[in-house]
Design a protein around this motif. Structure first.
Motif, short mmCIF file in Angstrom:
data_model
loop_
_atom_site.label_atom_id
_atom_site.label_comp_id
_atom_site.label_asym_id
_atom_site.label_seq_id
_atom_site.Cartn_x
_atom_site.Cartn_y
_atom_site.Cartn_z
N GLY A 1 0.78 -1.21 0.00
CA GLY A 1 0.00 0.00 0.00
C GLY A 1 0.82 1.27 0.00
O GLY A 1 2.02 1.27 0.29
N THR B 1 -5.56 2.76 -7.54
CA THR B 1 -6.87 2.13 -7.45
C THR B 1 -7.83 2.59 -8.54
O THR B 1 -8.87 1.97 -8.75
CB THR B 1 -7.49 2.43 -6.07
OG1 THR B 1 -7.28 3.81 -5.75
CG2 THR B 1 -6.85 1.57 -4.98
N TYR C 1 -8.27 -1.85 -1.22
CA TYR C 1 -7.79 -0.75 -0.40
C TYR C 1 -8.29 -0.92 1.03
O TYR C 1 -9.21 -1.70 1.28
CB TYR C 1 -8.16 0.62 -0.98
CG TYR C 1 -9.63 0.96 -1.11
CD1 TYR C 1 -10.36 1.48 -0.03
CD2 TYR C 1 -10.28 0.84 -2.34
CE1 TYR C 1 -11.69 1.84 -0.17
CE2 TYR C 1 -11.61 1.19 -2.48
CZ TYR C 1 -12.31 1.70 -1.39
OH TYR C 1 -13.63 2.06 -1.53
N PRO D 1 -4.54 3.29 -0.27
CA PRO D 1 -4.67 2.66 -1.59
C PRO D 1 -3.60 1.59 -1.77
O PRO D 1 -2.49 1.70 -1.23
CB PRO D 1 -4.42 3.82 -2.57
CG PRO D 1 -4.40 5.07 -1.74
CD PRO D 1 -4.04 4.66 -0.36
#
Length: 346
Positions: free
Chosen positions: A210, A242, A249, A331
């Motif tokens: 992430g 994303t 997410y 994200p």
């Protein structure tokens, strides 16, 4: 400390951390911060904690080296861990080695992703992992060194050196350490790891490739619907990976936002459904060139909107942090899984 046919032993004078760090720097072993000296005695203490853990490890990309327990322990020592942190580090490594996590792709990308580690279950308290105020920040040894240990393993054993295999354009401070705990005590919903099929008494590490956390500030809304409106519009941005609609997410609700949402009847399922339907990007906010590239990749808008996640199940919601009307969303790199692994002995 990498895996070689024969272990190399160095004669470092007692207490001479400077000599050790100069040597390690020349080998390309460091992350830029000082490293603790991985003496034989220190490494043995760590190995002893996990000696009964005989589950093999998969090869670590990009070098495709099958690590030894000693090499993993040495990196945890260098990161500043306590011996009892090592089972968490090993579970985190197993999580990112899950094939669907796509470790090789997440290391080679120009995207600034890092392995986000979420710790759930009783071990959070046993190891004093920060789940409350400043849980993403400084001040807690467990959070800092567990996250750092995994990064050192990927660098030193896996070979993901910045500018060589790690091709991130800008990178992120999250690449130093990215570990936090779930605030189960202030969450009005079932703990995250239990929702994923583990027992309440299990201790679990969840990993996702992430970005660093994105703040969601809402001090004005007094209703759950108002907070959800702020969250969905914060997530609906055209510059995150994303936007391709192919990745998961994470939404990390602060306890105050979580309390308002729960009071107004929001469940994890209803929040995921709402975000899936409304956290979308209108075509007018996407350049014509990007629209063409998305179309070539098979990602087309629905009702003139690009979705952010493939399904509601790809939206992971939990509670962490302390007082204050803030939440966060994280994200992902995209096209990757979010594996959860039980911590041995935890």
């Amino acid at each position: 400390m990498t895996d070689t046919p024969e272990t190399e032993l160095l004669d470092i004078p007692d207490g001479d951390g400077e000599a050790w760090n100069e040597y390690a720097l020349k080998q390309g072993w460091g992350d830029g911060m000082p490293l603790a000296v991985p003496t034989e005695a220190a490494v043995e203490k760590f190995v002893a904690v996990c000696r009964g853990d005989n589950q093999p490890f998969a090869p670590i990309s990009p070098r495709q080296v099958v690590p030894t327990l000693k090499s993993l322990a040495a990196n945890a020592v260098m990161a500043g861990c306590k011996p009892q942190y090592l089972p968490v580090v090993l579970a985190a490594l197993r999580a990112v080695l899950t094939p669907d996590y796509n470790l090789h792709g997440t290391l080679a990308t120009t995207h600034p992703c890092a392995p986000m580690l979420l710790v759930s279950g009783p071990i959070r308290k046993a190891l004093d992992i920060n789940c409350s105020s400043n849980c993403f920040g400084q001040g807690w040894r467990a959070n800092a060194t567990i996250g750092r240990a995994l990064q050192l393993i990927l660098l030193n054993v896996g070979g993901a050196r910045p500018g060589e295999m790690d091709r991130a354009t800008h990178g992120s401070p999250a690449k130093y350490a990215y570990c936090f705990g779930e605030n189960e005590e202030e969450s009005p919903w079932t703990p995250y790891h239990v929702r994923r099929g583990f027992a309440p008494g299990d201790s679990v590490v969840t990993a996702m490739a992430g970005e660093a956390p994105h703040n969601i500030n809402d001090h004005g809304s007094t209703s759950g619907d108002g907070i959800m409106t702020t969250i969905e519009n914060t997530i609906a941005q055209s510059g995150a990976n994303t936007i391709y609609g192919k990745g998961p997410y994470v939404v990390v609700l602060g306890p105050e936002h979580a309390g308002t949402l729960h009071r107004d009847g929001w469940t994890i399922e209803s929040m995921r459904d709402r975000l899936f339907e409304r956290a979308r990007v209108h075509v007018s906010r996407v350049s014509k060139e990007n629209q063409q590239s998305y179309a070539e990749a098979g990602h087309v808008p629905v009702n003139d909107h690009y979705k952010i996640a493939p399904t509601p199940d790809d939206i992971h919601i939990l509670v962490a942090g302390g007082p204050g009307k803030h939440s966060a969303w994280i994200p992902s790199f995209g096209g990757t899984a979010v594996p959860s692994v039980r911590i041995a002995g935890g």
